[in-house]
Design an enzyme around this catalytic site. Sequence first.
Site, mmCIF file in Angstrom:
data_model
loop_
_atom_site.group_PDB
_atom_site.id
_atom_site.type_symbol
_atom_site.label_atom_id
_atom_site.label_comp_id
_atom_site.label_asym_id
_atom_site.label_seq_id
_atom_site.Cartn_x
_atom_site.Cartn_y
_atom_site.Cartn_z
ATOM 1 N N PRO A 41 0.817 -1.214 0.000
ATOM 2 C CA PRO A 41 0.000 0.000 0.000
ATOM 3 C C PRO A 41 0.849 1.262 0.000
ATOM 4 O O PRO A 41 1.957 1.286 0.526
ATOM 5 C CB PRO A 41 -0.806 -0.106 1.300
ATOM 6 C CG PRO A 41 0.011 -0.998 2.179
ATOM 7 C CD PRO A 41 0.756 -1.928 1.279
ATOM 8 N N ASP A 42 0.336 2.296 -0.634
ATOM 9 C CA ASP A 42 0.968 3.614 -0.591
ATOM 10 C C ASP A 42 0.628 4.208 0.773
ATOM 11 O O ASP A 42 -0.535 4.460 1.063
ATOM 12 C CB ASP A 42 0.408 4.483 -1.717
ATOM 13 C CG ASP A 42 0.971 5.894 -1.712
ATOM 14 O OD1 ASP A 42 1.790 6.201 -0.821
ATOM 15 O OD2 ASP A 42 0.586 6.687 -2.572
ATOM 16 N N PHE A 43 1.650 4.444 1.618
ATOM 17 C CA PHE A 43 1.343 4.862 2.988
ATOM 18 C C PHE A 43 0.692 6.237 3.042
ATOM 19 O O PHE A 43 0.116 6.626 4.040
ATOM 20 C CB PHE A 43 2.597 4.815 3.878
ATOM 21 C CG PHE A 43 3.596 5.917 3.649
ATOM 22 C CD1 PHE A 43 3.440 7.148 4.247
ATOM 23 C CD2 PHE A 43 4.703 5.713 2.835
ATOM 24 C CE1 PHE A 43 4.359 8.160 4.046
ATOM 25 C CE2 PHE A 43 5.621 6.709 2.631
ATOM 26 C CZ PHE A 43 5.449 7.946 3.238
ATOM 27 N N ARG A 44 0.758 6.997 1.931
ATOM 28 C CA ARG A 44 0.121 8.314 1.935
ATOM 29 C C ARG A 44 -1.394 8.231 1.775
ATOM 30 O O ARG A 44 -2.103 9.164 2.089
ATOM 31 C CB ARG A 44 0.688 9.184 0.799
ATOM 32 C CG ARG A 44 1.927 9.902 1.224
ATOM 33 C CD ARG A 44 2.447 10.835 0.164
ATOM 34 N NE ARG A 44 3.850 11.021 0.410
ATOM 35 C CZ ARG A 44 4.783 10.179 0.004
ATOM 36 N NH1 ARG A 44 4.470 9.132 -0.700
ATOM 37 N NH2 ARG A 44 6.042 10.391 0.295
ATOM 38 N N ASN B 6 10.818 3.973 -4.375
ATOM 39 C CA ASN B 6 10.382 2.877 -3.512
ATOM 40 C C ASN B 6 11.555 2.266 -2.740
ATOM 41 O O ASN B 6 12.694 2.338 -3.178
ATOM 42 C CB ASN B 6 9.680 1.803 -4.348
ATOM 43 C CG ASN B 6 8.439 2.358 -5.031
ATOM 44 O OD1 ASN B 6 7.796 3.254 -4.511
ATOM 45 N ND2 ASN B 6 8.126 1.841 -6.204
ATOM 46 N N HIS C 123 15.248 6.807 -2.060
ATOM 47 C CA HIS C 123 14.818 6.851 -0.659
ATOM 48 C C HIS C 123 15.346 5.683 0.166
ATOM 49 O O HIS C 123 14.849 5.404 1.256
ATOM 50 C CB HIS C 123 13.288 6.932 -0.587
ATOM 51 C CG HIS C 123 12.735 8.185 -1.197
ATOM 52 N ND1 HIS C 123 11.462 8.288 -1.706
ATOM 53 C CD2 HIS C 123 13.317 9.396 -1.394
ATOM 54 C CE1 HIS C 123 11.273 9.506 -2.185
ATOM 55 N NE2 HIS C 123 12.383 10.194 -2.014
ATOM 56 N N ASP D 20 11.367 -1.031 -1.424
ATOM 57 C CA ASP D 20 11.027 -2.440 -1.207
ATOM 58 C C ASP D 20 11.960 -3.450 -1.877
ATOM 59 O O ASP D 20 11.837 -4.651 -1.652
ATOM 60 C CB ASP D 20 9.584 -2.711 -1.647
ATOM 61 C CG ASP D 20 9.291 -2.132 -3.036
ATOM 62 O OD1 ASP D 20 10.089 -2.377 -3.971
ATOM 63 O OD2 ASP D 20 8.271 -1.428 -3.184
#
Length: 243
Positions: free
Chosen positions: A35-38, A106, A123, A108
């Site tokens: 999921p996009d945490f935003r 990302n 990031h 991940d």
Amino acid sequence: MSLEQQIETLQQMIDESQRIVFFGGAGVSTESGIPDFRSVDGLYHQKYKFPPETILSHSFFQSQPEEFFRFYQDKMLALDAKPNAAHKKLAELEQAGKLTAVITQNIDGLHQAAGSKRVYELHGSVHRNYCQHCGKFYDAQYMKSCHGIPKCTCGGIIKPDVVLYEESLDEQCLTDSIQAIAQADMMIIGGTSLAVYPAAGLIQYFRGKHLAVINKGQTQRATGAQLLIDAPIGQVFSQIQVR
């Protein structure tokens, strides 16, 4: 132009290009179930006293590490996620000698899991974690299995090698990304609304021929792209031929 025609145009651009750079964001990972945490869901309001942007800040990590790691382990460590069609196609394009770099926001590691070799992680990555005291390395599985604050054998707190709010991006990673973009003859921007700076500002270095954007919904800045495809990136890339 229909989606089918847009994908045909994208295919033509890729066929004509030899130095493609891909710049991607959270939308590339959401199709792998991350999921996009935003995107705020009820969970944040039920389980966390602070918004994600506050929790994922340097000052919050320093002042409330236990709460930080509770959120981090719960929301940021999706270690069962697998690369999707977009990750796989990008790796295929690199192996064919057409794609020179993946630049991602990302953390991940799914691009590498799909086989991509030249990946610039603006990031950072959840797969790199270091003791703040002695520098010892720990993998993501260790971080996931820890209870409370992850500690090193020396007693120091282990910090994920991810760029938190209030922290600056890695200079070498930025330099390499800019160089790759500046030398590209095609740039594909995918799965990002271009809202996060300074990463979003990197596209200004592109001087090549073809610029395409694949994103569900509008981007938050004008790109001057010749092609805008409003569709899931995996669905689009799964129809691209590497030749």
